[in-house]
Design a protein around this motif. Structure first.
Motif, PDB file in Angstrom:
ATOM      1  N   ALA A  94       0.860  -1.188   0.000  1.00 20.44           N
ATOM      2  CA  ALA A  94       0.000   0.000   0.000  1.00 20.44           C
ATOM      3  C   ALA A  94       0.889   1.228   0.000  1.00 20.44           C
ATOM      4  O   ALA A  94       1.961   1.227   0.619  1.00 20.44           O
ATOM      5  CB  ALA A  94      -0.919   0.009   1.221  1.00 20.44           C
ATOM      6  N   LYS A  95       0.462   2.291  -0.685  1.00 15.41           N
ATOM      7  CA  LYS A  95       1.310   3.474  -0.749  1.00 15.41           C
ATOM      8  C   LYS A  95       0.486   4.750  -0.865  1.00 15.41           C
ATOM      9  O   LYS A  95      -0.655   4.747  -1.322  1.00 15.41           O
ATOM     10  CB  LYS A  95       2.289   3.384  -1.919  1.00 15.41           C
ATOM     11  CG  LYS A  95       1.639   3.343  -3.291  1.00 15.41           C
ATOM     12  CD  LYS A  95       2.695   3.238  -4.382  1.00 15.41           C
ATOM     13  CE  LYS A  95       2.055   3.198  -5.777  1.00 15.41           C
ATOM     14  NZ  LYS A  95       3.075   3.091  -6.843  1.00 15.41           N
ATOM     15  N   MET A  99      -2.556   0.543  -4.269  1.00 16.89           N
ATOM     16  CA  MET A  99      -2.292  -0.766  -3.686  1.00 16.89           C
ATOM     17  C   MET A  99      -1.853  -1.719  -4.795  1.00 16.89           C
ATOM     18  O   MET A  99      -2.222  -1.546  -5.962  1.00 16.89           O
ATOM     19  CB  MET A  99      -3.526  -1.338  -2.976  1.00 16.89           C
ATOM     20  CG  MET A  99      -3.959  -0.566  -1.745  1.00 16.89           C
ATOM     21  SD  MET A  99      -5.128  -1.495  -0.717  1.00 16.89           S
ATOM     22  CE  MET A  99      -4.038  -2.731  -0.013  1.00 16.89           C
ATOM     23  N   GLU A 100      -1.074  -2.728  -4.408  1.00 15.71           N
ATOM     24  CA  GLU A 100      -0.644  -3.760  -5.353  1.00 15.71           C
ATOM     25  C   GLU A 100      -0.600  -5.095  -4.634  1.00 15.71           C
ATOM     26  O   GLU A 100      -0.156  -5.182  -3.489  1.00 15.71           O
ATOM     27  CB  GLU A 100       0.729  -3.444  -5.936  1.00 15.71           C
ATOM     28  CG  GLU A 100       1.223  -4.505  -6.915  1.00 15.71           C
ATOM     29  CD  GLU A 100       2.626  -4.224  -7.425  1.00 15.71           C
ATOM     30  OE1 GLU A 100       2.810  -4.166  -8.651  1.00 15.71           O
ATOM     31  OE2 GLU A 100       3.536  -4.076  -6.585  1.00 15.71           O
ATOM     32  N   VAL A 123      -2.293  -7.479  -9.486  1.00 18.21           N
ATOM     33  CA  VAL A 123      -3.240  -6.390  -9.691  1.00 18.21           C
ATOM     34  C   VAL A 123      -2.768  -5.175  -8.894  1.00 18.21           C
ATOM     35  O   VAL A 123      -2.291  -5.302  -7.766  1.00 18.21           O
ATOM     36  CB  VAL A 123      -4.668  -6.798  -9.256  1.00 18.21           C
ATOM     37  CG1 VAL A 123      -4.713  -7.186  -7.789  1.00 18.21           C
ATOM     38  CG2 VAL A 123      -5.674  -5.693  -9.569  1.00 18.21           C
ATOM     39  N   SER A 124      -2.829  -4.012  -9.518  1.00 20.33           N
ATOM     40  CA  SER A 124      -2.471  -2.771  -8.836  1.00 20.33           C
ATOM     41  C   SER A 124      -3.450  -1.679  -9.245  1.00 20.33           C
ATOM     42  O   SER A 124      -4.005  -1.701 -10.360  1.00 20.33           O
ATOM     43  CB  SER A 124      -1.044  -2.348  -9.194  1.00 20.33           C
ATOM     44  OG  SER A 124      -0.940  -2.042 -10.568  1.00 20.33           O
ATOM     45  N   LEU A 173      -5.794   1.333 -13.269  1.00 17.79           N
ATOM     46  CA  LEU A 173      -5.955  -0.061 -12.883  1.00 17.79           C
ATOM     47  C   LEU A 173      -5.096  -0.894 -13.819  1.00 17.79           C
ATOM     48  O   LEU A 173      -5.217  -0.792 -15.046  1.00 17.79           O
ATOM     49  CB  LEU A 173      -7.417  -0.497 -12.978  1.00 17.79           C
ATOM     50  CG  LEU A 173      -7.707  -1.965 -12.605  1.00 17.79           C
ATOM     51  CD1 LEU A 173      -7.401  -2.209 -11.133  1.00 17.79           C
ATOM     52  CD2 LEU A 173      -9.158  -2.320 -12.922  1.00 17.79           C
ATOM     53  N   ALA A 174      -4.202  -1.680 -13.264  1.00 19.85           N
ATOM     54  CA  ALA A 174      -3.286  -2.488 -14.072  1.00 19.85           C
ATOM     55  C   ALA A 174      -3.171  -3.874 -13.469  1.00 19.85           C
ATOM     56  O   ALA A 174      -3.390  -4.069 -12.262  1.00 19.85           O
ATOM     57  CB  ALA A 174      -1.910  -1.830 -14.149  1.00 19.85           C
ATOM     58  N   GLY A 175      -2.829  -4.820 -14.313  1.00 19.82           N
ATOM     59  CA  GLY A 175      -2.685  -6.168 -13.797  1.00 19.82           C
ATOM     60  C   GLY A 175      -2.221  -7.144 -14.848  1.00 19.82           C
ATOM     61  O   GLY A 175      -2.084  -6.810 -16.031  1.00 19.82           O
TER      62      GLY A 175
END
Length: 742
Positions: A566-567, A602-603, A616-617, A632-634
């Motif tokens: 988490a960031k 988050m990732e 997933v991030s 949204l990436a994954g």
């Protein structure tokens, strides 16, 4: 030598922080000069000449293996580094006049199948049950070679640099076999002495063995390595003790010719099909057992896989790594000078828009303390784009200081040669334009690898250059089991230019401190967790802050090898030039406008043991011009091990801005299939739909490795306009290469 160096260094003019960090670096190096003995000097494996011939078949039948000394009792690195490994591994080594032999028995600790991705060469370390060998053949704890295999027999080989990094783009000739049993898998290999470089006459090499067992999620090594370092760390190698000096490889010349046929059709431009027939040759000549001369005439790189596209919302040029084999061996002598965004030399600049006609490269070690590199490449004239013929010269030298540190120097020269067509296509004009760079850097690596750092100085020269054209930078990093911190400082003057390098930003000062702390709880679920902080502050030449990018994060790594992060990120950007925040519309924000926003993200990365894996991030927050951005990436993956791997990557961006941009949405989607029929027969196909640049790319590649390091490739590449759907351009290439060793 180190103490003399401490006294004679003359600082470049510039920021006092550079001087402070540099003095601290050298002071740390001086404090370690008395530590002559290697950390794992007591871990010794005796190797003696083979007492019988050896057949590479994965069977432990030869008398030579019964007579060989066994390395066993591996130490655990992860999840904890305080005990012996629970997974048993036995390693034996021997040799004859031509080859170095390796036999490894990898016992199972718990029943069940092994985990591998595929039979593809140079597999992903963390996603495969594997065994790796790391060899410091120069006994300098900095450079070496790595060989290995996964439990299905896929090979791994790479060249090692900077004390623990492995470049897997390097391939060479060797053979291996993996055989599976109910309670173990056996890896047997033969590595020709002609395939590696080593110091003549020495009878001790640094060596270590690494084992990853995903069923127990345990990583282990023969000579113990602290958990904060990779098992490849050459600072922690044991010693391979030869009964006599390794045999000289003798005449070591490899000729690698190729024949390529293909076609290129530009449908967008409406030009006729360009049929291509090319012949060229590479040669590798061992000047000594540790110094190599590479030659190339009319090289072709059509078999190199196309770059993976990414969504580009950056203000500066993106970096894509070098993939061409010719530039890779000892590539760190040239390519690793500087930092990620301060590179005086970047080999992809050569031949980018013009064909390479010929080139030569001399690189390697000349004795225990000195490494050298010299490269000269010539490209041809391209009349269509009015690009002149160009000559590129790079020279580098590296001198060891103390046990693992070094001083390095580099010279880079790009010169236009001959004449080129004028822009109107009728007149010609002589060209004398050039760009040159000189540089000096000091690289720190303490004997136990806890302290690392760098201090560098660069200067560029071009015709009619005015103003300051220099770079100075320094960093110092400390890595213990729990705490990691780093201080980094950069200065790039406004007039500094590196036409054969990668320096996307000029005219700034940068301060970049970072820190991380890890907790290792006594938990059956969590391996480690802890916070991270990273701040990047940029200033202009008037010392006014232009960028503040601060990131706070918290990472949890589970014992299953999955990760959760988490960031929170704070951004403040004072634009120094006009910028389109979508890199898509053509409308720009004005220079010197100020923008501030925050974002959270988050990732999650799933455990590698599953046949179905995913990453997933997501990120949500502000953006330029008081806008908002959602990302949204994954990646999804499924494998039918060890033969077929399917994956799908996706990246979605939703950017909401005031007019004239409005709402912008674009996708980047990339399905991929990898088929490994055997460990010598491969098929890859992937597509990339990039809505940001309105392009669909399709790339398929068939590879048959019919002999070690000899290949047949069939490559097909298409680019399409998505709507209306039609072909932009199409390329087909058939290439045959053969590695012939004299």
């Amino acid at each position: 030598m180190v103490r003399d160096f401490c006294l004679i260094w003359d600082f470049p003019a510039g920021d006092f922080r550079f001087r402070f960090v540099f003095l601290l670096l050298v002071g740390i190096a001086c404090s370690f000069t008395g530590f002559a003995q290697k950390i794992n000097d007591d871990y010794r494996l005796q190797i003696k000449r083979a007492s019988s011939p050896i057949i590479i078949d994965g069977k432990v039948e030869e008398k030579a293996w019964k007579d060989a000394e066994v390395a066993s009792d591996f130490y655990m690195i992860l999840p904890m580094d305080t005990s012996y490994s629970q997974v048993d591994t036995d390693v034996m080594m021997t040799y004859d006049d031509e080859r170095l032999y390796l036999l490894v028995i990898n016992y199972h600790a718990v029943p069940g199948p092994y985990y591998v991705e595929s039979l593809r060469r140079d597999f992903s370390f963390g996603k495969n049950d594997n065994f790796l060998l790391f060899m410091d053949t120069f006994d300098d704890q900095t450079n070496g070679f790595s060989f290995g295999a996964n439990a299905a027999g896929a090979q791994w080989d790479g060249i090692m640099y900077e004390g623990g990094k492995v470049d897997l783009s390097w391939d060479n000739k060797w053979v291996s076999k993996v055989r599976n049993y109910d309670d173990r898998w056996v890896f047997e290999a033969a590595i020709p002495f002609k395939s590696i470089r080593y110091k003549k006459g020495i009878k001790e090499w640094g060596i270590n063995f690494s084992r990853l067992d995903l069923k127990t999620t345990e990583k282990s090594s023969w000579a113990p390595v602290p958990r904060q370092f990779p098992s490849a760390s050459l600072a922690y190698t044991g010693i391979l003790v030869w009964d006599e000096a390794p045999p000289e490889a003798g005449m070591n010349v490899s000729i690698i010719p190729y024949v390529m046929g293909g076609s290129v059709k530009n449908h967008e431009g409406g030009t006729p099909t360009d049929y291509q027939n090319r012949v060229g040759v590479d040669a590798k000549i061992a000047v000594s057992s540790s110094l190599n001369l590479d030659l190339t005439v009319n090289p072709d790189f059509s078999q190199v896989e196309v770059d993976r596209q990414i969504t580009n919302l950056d203000r500066f040029e993106l970096f894509f790594p070098e993939r061409r084999q010719f530039f890779l061996e000892n590539g760190d002598l040239f390519a690793n000078f500087g930092y990620e965004t301060i590179r005086p030399f970047f080999s992809r600049r050569i031949g980018l828009n013009a064909p390479i006609q010929f080139g030569a490269r001399l690189s390697g070690k000349i004795n225990r303390d000195w490494r050298i590199g010299a490269m000269n490449m010539q490209t041809g004239l391209v009349e269509e784009t009015a690009t002149p013929a160009q000559n590129f010269t790079v020279m580098s030298a590296q001198r060891r200081v103390g046990q693992r540190s070094n001083i390095a120097a580099i010279f880079v020269n790009k010169t236009n040669v001959g004449q080129m067509p004028a822009r109107n296509g009728t007149d010609t004009a002589p060209l004398t334009q050039y760009n040159r760079n000189i540089g000096l850097e000091y690289n720190l690596a303490s004997s136990n690898n806890l302290w690392t750092g760098k201090a560098l100085f660069l200067k560029s020269f071009s015709p009619n250059q005015s103003g300051e054209s220099m770079v100075h930078a320094a960093n110092l990093r400390y890595s213990s089991g729990n705490l990691t911190w780093e201080w980094k400082h950069e200065y790039v003057s406004p007039r500094y230019t590196a036409e054969v390098g990668y320096v996307p930003r000029n005219g700034y000062y940068r301060i970049n401190p970072s820190a991380a702390y890890l907790f290792f709880p006594k938990s059956k679920k969590i391996l480690r967790h802890g916070p991270t902080v990273n701040t990047s502050l940029f200033y202009n030449m008037d010392r006014e802050q232009t960028d503040n990018i601060t990131e706070l994060g918290y990472t949890v790594r589970f014992r299953s090898q999955s990760n959760l992060t988490a960031k929170y990120t704070y951004n403040r950007i004072l634009l120094q030039q006009a910028f389109d925040p979508t890199n898509f519309s053509g409308d720009t924000l004005a220079a010197f406008t100020d923008h501030t926003w925050s974002a959270v993200g988050m990732e999650y990365v799933s455990k590698p043991q599953s046949l179905f894996t995913y990453t997933v991030s997501s990120q949500y927050g502000g953006y330029f011009a008081q806008g908002e951005r959602f990302n949204l990436a994954g990646e999804l993956g499924y494998r039918f091990q060890p033969y077929v791997g399917l994956s799908m990557t996706g990246n979605y961006n939703q950017i909401d801005l005031p007019e004239p941009w409005g709402n912008t949405r674009f996708w980047l989607v990339g399905p991929r299939v990898d088929v490994t029929f055997t460990n010598t027969l491969f098929f890859t196909a992937f597509a990339q739909y990039n809505e940001q640049i309105d392009n669909i790319n399709l790339n398929t590649r068939f590879q048959w490795r019919f002999k070690p390091a000899s290949d047949l490739y069939l490559v097909f590449t298409d680019n399409y306009l998505p709507a209306p759907f039609y072909v932009k351009n199409r390329t087909l290439a058939l290439k045959f290469t053969y590695w012939w060793t004299l």
